[in-house]
Design a protein around this motif. Structure first.
Motif, PDB file in Angstrom:
ATOM      1  N   GLN A 130       0.836  -1.202   0.000  1.00 31.70           N
ATOM      2  CA  GLN A 130       0.000   0.000   0.000  1.00 31.70           C
ATOM      3  C   GLN A 130       0.875   1.258   0.000  1.00 31.70           C
ATOM      4  O   GLN A 130       0.578   2.228  -0.695  1.00 31.70           O
ATOM      5  N   GLU A 131       1.938   1.269   0.769  1.00 31.81           N
ATOM      6  CA  GLU A 131       2.839   2.419   0.810  1.00 31.81           C
ATOM      7  C   GLU A 131       3.553   2.597  -0.527  1.00 31.81           C
ATOM      8  O   GLU A 131       3.682   3.720  -1.023  1.00 31.81           O
ATOM      9  N   ILE A 132       3.998   1.506  -1.119  1.00 34.27           N
ATOM     10  CA  ILE A 132       4.640   1.592  -2.430  1.00 34.27           C
ATOM     11  C   ILE A 132       3.649   2.120  -3.462  1.00 34.27           C
ATOM     12  O   ILE A 132       3.988   2.982  -4.279  1.00 34.27           O
ATOM     13  N   SER A 133       2.422   1.653  -3.414  1.00 40.31           N
ATOM     14  CA  SER A 133       1.398   2.129  -4.333  1.00 40.31           C
ATOM     15  C   SER A 133       1.159   3.628  -4.178  1.00 40.31           C
ATOM     16  O   SER A 133       1.015   4.350  -5.172  1.00 40.31           O
ATOM     17  N   ALA A 134       1.135   4.115  -2.947  1.00 39.04           N
ATOM     18  CA  ALA A 134       0.966   5.557  -2.709  1.00 39.04           C
ATOM     19  C   ALA A 134       2.157   6.338  -3.263  1.00 39.04           C
ATOM     20  O   ALA A 134       1.989   7.408  -3.856  1.00 39.04           O
ATOM     21  N   ILE A 135       3.362   5.816  -3.097  1.00 42.75           N
ATOM     22  CA  ILE A 135       4.547   6.485  -3.641  1.00 42.75           C
ATOM     23  C   ILE A 135       4.479   6.520  -5.162  1.00 42.75           C
ATOM     24  O   ILE A 135       4.784   7.545  -5.784  1.00 42.75           O
ATOM     25  N   VAL A 136       4.037   5.434  -5.773  1.00 44.50           N
ATOM     26  CA  VAL A 136       3.872   5.407  -7.228  1.00 44.50           C
ATOM     27  C   VAL A 136       2.859   6.471  -7.652  1.00 44.50           C
ATOM     28  O   VAL A 136       3.092   7.214  -8.609  1.00 44.50           O
ATOM     29  N   ASP A 137       1.750   6.568  -6.926  1.00 45.82           N
ATOM     30  CA  ASP A 137       0.747   7.606  -7.232  1.00 45.82           C
ATOM     31  C   ASP A 137       1.388   8.987  -7.193  1.00 45.82           C
ATOM     32  O   ASP A 137       1.145   9.810  -8.088  1.00 45.82           O
ATOM     33  N   PHE A 138       2.194   9.249  -6.187  1.00 47.62           N
ATOM     34  CA  PHE A 138       2.885  10.538  -6.070  1.00 47.62           C
ATOM     35  C   PHE A 138       3.881  10.733  -7.213  1.00 47.62           C
ATOM     36  O   PHE A 138       3.888  11.772  -7.872  1.00 47.62           O
ATOM     37  N   LEU A 139       4.713   9.740  -7.457  1.00 49.90           N
ATOM     38  CA  LEU A 139       5.746   9.877  -8.489  1.00 49.90           C
ATOM     39  C   LEU A 139       5.144  10.117  -9.867  1.00 49.90           C
ATOM     40  O   LEU A 139       5.738  10.812 -10.684  1.00 49.90           O
ATOM     41  N   GLN A 140       3.978   9.572 -10.118  1.00 51.22           N
ATOM     42  CA  GLN A 140       3.349   9.777 -11.416  1.00 51.22           C
ATOM     43  C   GLN A 140       2.796  11.193 -11.587  1.00 51.22           C
ATOM     44  O   GLN A 140       2.405  11.563 -12.680  1.00 51.22           O
ATOM     45  N   THR A 141       2.806  11.990 -10.534  1.00 47.82           N
ATOM     46  CA  THR A 141       2.367  13.390 -10.651  1.00 47.82           C
ATOM     47  C   THR A 141       3.542  14.321 -10.957  1.00 47.82           C
ATOM     48  O   THR A 141       3.336  15.490 -11.244  1.00 47.82           O
ATOM     49  N   LEU A 142       4.754  13.813 -10.856  1.00 47.74           N
ATOM     50  CA  LEU A 142       5.938  14.663 -11.065  1.00 47.74           C
ATOM     51  C   LEU A 142       6.190  14.922 -12.526  1.00 47.74           C
ATOM     52  O   LEU A 142       5.923  14.113 -13.363  1.00 47.74           O
TER      53      LEU A 142
END
Length: 118
Positions: A106-118
């Motif tokens: 779940q934490e990795i998925s949230a980080i992926v969500d964030f990174l895809q906004t960069l």
């Protein structure tokens, strides 16, 4: 049409509106959680090695994290990199965050969500 017969239609319309608004709010929350984790020096710790817009005191060992959605349009590939980059690149210095249970799925998925906004 009576007032009573309009109520079900109104409820359906409200349910449809609520259904479209909810994912957006959840997505924003996941992105915020991902940013927090990426910048957290004790958890994701991405800034130790990567430059990330908005991050303080970044490292330069890894590549700058930008335009990741265009580089990795399949979010599963980015997830796999964070989970265990050694499978793709055995010589990497990047810790296997998922395999070593540093971060949950779940934490990795949230980080992926964030990174895809960069």
């Amino acid at each position: 049409m009576t007032a009573f017969s309009c109520k079900p239609a109104l409820l359906v319309a409200l349910a449809l509106l609520a259904g479209t608004a909810a994912p957006s709010a959840r997505a924003q929350s996941a992105v915020a959680d991902g940013e927090r984790l990426a910048f957290d020096r004790g958890k994701g710790n991405c800034l130790t090695c990567h430059v990330i817009k908005g991050g303080d005191l970044p490292g330069t060992i890894g590549p700058e994290l930008k335009d990741l959605k265009s580089k990795y349009p399949d979010r599963n590939e980015l997830f796999a990199i964070i989970f265990d980059e050694t499978k793709r690149n055995p010589q990497t210095m990047m810790p296997p965050f998922g395999r070593n249970r540093i971060l949950t799925d779940q934490e990795i998925s949230a980080i992926v969500d964030f990174l895809q906004t960069l």
